[in-house]
Design a protein around this motif. Sequence first.
Motif, short mmCIF file in Angstrom:
data_model
loop_
_atom_site.label_atom_id
_atom_site.label_comp_id
_atom_site.label_asym_id
_atom_site.label_seq_id
_atom_site.Cartn_x
_atom_site.Cartn_y
_atom_site.Cartn_z
N GLY A 19 0.82 -1.21 0.00
CA GLY A 19 0.00 0.00 0.00
C GLY A 19 0.85 1.26 0.00
N SER A 20 1.94 1.24 0.76
CA SER A 20 2.83 2.41 0.81
C SER A 20 3.49 2.64 -0.54
CB SER A 20 3.91 2.19 1.88
OG SER A 20 3.32 2.06 3.15
N LEU A 21 3.97 1.56 -1.17
CA LEU A 21 4.61 1.69 -2.48
C LEU A 21 3.61 2.18 -3.53
CD1 LEU A 21 6.83 -1.53 -2.53
CD2 LEU A 21 7.63 0.84 -2.37
N LEU A 22 2.39 1.66 -3.47
CA LEU A 22 1.36 2.08 -4.43
C LEU A 22 1.02 3.56 -4.24
CD1 LEU A 22 -0.57 1.18 -6.66
CD2 LEU A 22 -2.22 0.55 -4.87
N TYR A 23 0.93 3.99 -3.00
CA TYR A 23 0.63 5.40 -2.73
C TYR A 23 1.75 6.30 -3.26
CZ TYR A 23 -0.02 9.77 -0.22
OH TYR A 23 -0.18 11.09 0.08
N ILE A 24 2.99 5.88 -3.01
CA ILE A 24 4.12 6.68 -3.47
C ILE A 24 4.12 6.82 -4.99
CG2 ILE A 24 6.65 6.71 -3.68
CD1 ILE A 24 6.74 5.44 -0.88
N LEU A 25 3.83 5.69 -5.68
CA LEU A 25 3.84 5.72 -7.16
C LEU A 25 2.68 6.50 -7.74
CD1 LEU A 25 4.94 2.13 -8.25
CD2 LEU A 25 6.15 4.28 -8.66
N THR A 26 1.58 6.62 -7.01
CA THR A 26 0.39 7.28 -7.57
C THR A 26 0.19 8.71 -7.05
OG1 THR A 26 -0.95 6.21 -5.85
CG2 THR A 26 -0.86 5.14 -8.02
N ARG A 27 0.38 8.89 -5.74
CA ARG A 27 0.08 10.21 -5.17
C ARG A 27 1.18 10.74 -4.26
NH1 ARG A 27 -6.33 9.75 -3.44
NH2 ARG A 27 -7.08 8.98 -5.46
N GLY A 28 2.26 10.04 -4.20
CA GLY A 28 3.33 10.43 -3.28
C GLY A 28 4.07 11.68 -3.73
N PRO A 29 4.77 12.31 -2.80
CA PRO A 29 5.58 13.49 -3.14
C PRO A 29 6.68 13.14 -4.13
CG PRO A 29 6.09 12.72 -0.92
CD PRO A 29 4.90 11.96 -1.37
N GLU A 30 7.03 14.09 -4.92
CA GLU A 30 8.02 13.88 -5.97
C GLU A 30 9.35 13.35 -5.41
OE1 GLU A 30 9.30 13.84 -9.97
OE2 GLU A 30 7.33 14.02 -9.04
N SER A 31 9.70 13.79 -4.23
CA SER A 31 10.99 13.38 -3.65
C SER A 31 11.03 11.88 -3.36
CB SER A 31 11.24 14.15 -2.35
OG SER A 31 10.20 13.90 -1.41
N LEU A 32 9.88 11.27 -3.12
CA LEU A 32 9.81 9.83 -2.89
C LEU A 32 9.50 9.07 -4.18
CD1 LEU A 32 7.81 9.68 0.49
CD2 LEU A 32 10.27 9.41 0.15
N ARG A 33 8.65 9.70 -5.01
CA ARG A 33 8.19 9.02 -6.22
C ARG A 33 9.31 8.90 -7.25
NH1 ARG A 33 6.17 10.75 -11.00
NH2 ARG A 33 4.73 9.34 -12.08
N ARG A 34 10.11 9.95 -7.42
CA ARG A 34 11.12 9.98 -8.48
C ARG A 34 12.13 8.84 -8.38
NH1 ARG A 34 11.02 10.66 -13.20
NH2 ARG A 34 9.52 12.31 -12.68
N PRO A 35 12.67 8.50 -7.19
CA PRO A 35 13.63 7.38 -7.12
C PRO A 35 13.03 6.05 -7.58
CG PRO A 35 13.78 8.72 -5.14
CD PRO A 35 12.59 9.22 -5.90
N LEU A 36 11.74 5.82 -7.24
CA LEU A 36 11.10 4.58 -7.67
C LEU A 36 10.92 4.55 -9.18
CD1 LEU A 36 8.31 3.88 -5.01
CD2 LEU A 36 10.40 2.60 -5.41
N VAL A 37 10.50 5.68 -9.75
CA VAL A 37 10.31 5.76 -11.20
C VAL A 37 11.64 5.53 -11.92
CG1 VAL A 37 9.72 7.32 -13.11
CG2 VAL A 37 8.29 7.26 -11.05
N ASN A 38 12.70 6.08 -11.36
CA ASN A 38 14.02 5.89 -11.98
C ASN A 38 14.43 4.42 -11.95
OD1 ASN A 38 14.25 8.61 -12.51
ND2 ASN A 38 15.41 9.06 -10.63
N ILE A 39 14.11 3.73 -10.86
CA ILE A 39 14.44 2.30 -10.76
C ILE A 39 13.67 1.50 -11.81
CG2 ILE A 39 14.21 0.25 -9.29
CD1 ILE A 39 14.74 2.08 -6.89
N LEU A 40 12.39 1.87 -12.01
CA LEU A 40 11.55 1.13 -12.97
C LEU A 40 11.90 1.47 -14.41
CD1 LEU A 40 8.20 1.46 -10.99
CD2 LEU A 40 9.52 -0.63 -11.35
N SER A 41 12.52 2.62 -14.62
CA SER A 41 13.19 3.01 -15.89
C SER A 41 12.27 3.40 -17.04
CB SER A 41 14.15 1.92 -16.37
OG SER A 41 13.44 0.82 -16.90
#
Length: 352
Positions: A19-41
């Motif tokens: 749930g935390s990861l899903l929230y970060i990817l959908t509505r989380g702050p950019e500072s948390l979301r961006r590292p995950l997006v970079n990992i997923l490429s």
Amino acid sequence: MSATVRYIRKRAFSPVVTGSLLYILTRGPESLRRPLVNILSSPANVERAKSVLKWLFALGLLGRLNSWLNSWAENGWQLYGDKKRWNWNKEIAVITGGSNGIGAGVVKGLAAKGIKCVVLDVEDLPKNMQNYANINFYKCDITSPSAVSEVASEIRSKIGNPTILVNNAGIGTSHTILLTEPEYLERLFSINVFAHYNTLQAFLPSMISANKGHVVTVASLSSFVPPVGLVHYASTKAAVMSLHEGLTSELRHLYNAPNVKTSIVHPTYARTRLLEGFEKEVKENKGVVIDPKLISDAIVRQILSGRGARVVVPQGMSLAKAIRGMPSWMQERLRDSLAPHTQSAKDMLLKR
């Protein structure tokens, strides 16, 4: 299963994590979301991750709800436990077969919490268990109703009324149905099944009177699937599973003692003396063999929780509880897959 795999599996179905990861990817702050997006490429991978996380989150919630409902049902539809009623320094636990193996581990674990332990066994306590102030030993043939009754009277007069009963004692070796001797079969059922009745009839009445107690039945995963060559042993474990379920109902509906908790433990093969008689067959069939401490620790944890439960050890094999609810064709395929397939494994059984 390695510790890493178990860790990943546990976290993958944790609603908190997914749930935390899903929230970060959908509505989380950019500072948390961006590292995950970079990992997923790539955007496509991000969308796939969101879809997977949604499913894992939903499955995790369903699993938690199912566990909660199971616990609710197994404790007489009581939402909360009665842990406050337990004063471990004043509790008395009777453990059958407590001189070795799983039983010895349970005795040590409970004694470490200050619980007075009473071991019923035909084998003397090992030296490393003889110096505990709160471990008492009675040499007793638990297959004899009169012997159990006599010892129970002595325990009540010298120590007090037991509030915990762990029916752990058991024997078993591998035989085919046709090669199982009648004398052995009678002894097997006497120890693995009938002894449970003897101890229950001796120690349960005081628990009912106080509406407080905990009865733990040590069964086996073979309660659900009888292995080839161990049908006699599995039959005893299926019998005590029925006894456990019937006992739970009688306590609730006949004796009005819902606070006498009942738990049953279904372990896989443990590295104890019981396994020595058929360890070769187990290894030949790639059976899972675990340290008995894992089982004894699970039993101690369940008792200290103040709640009743159906416990599978290791926890990763908990789906075994669903086997009896499967369609017949699935059950038969499962039994086929667990049967010995090599000629050497078959020969081992047929020559016993």
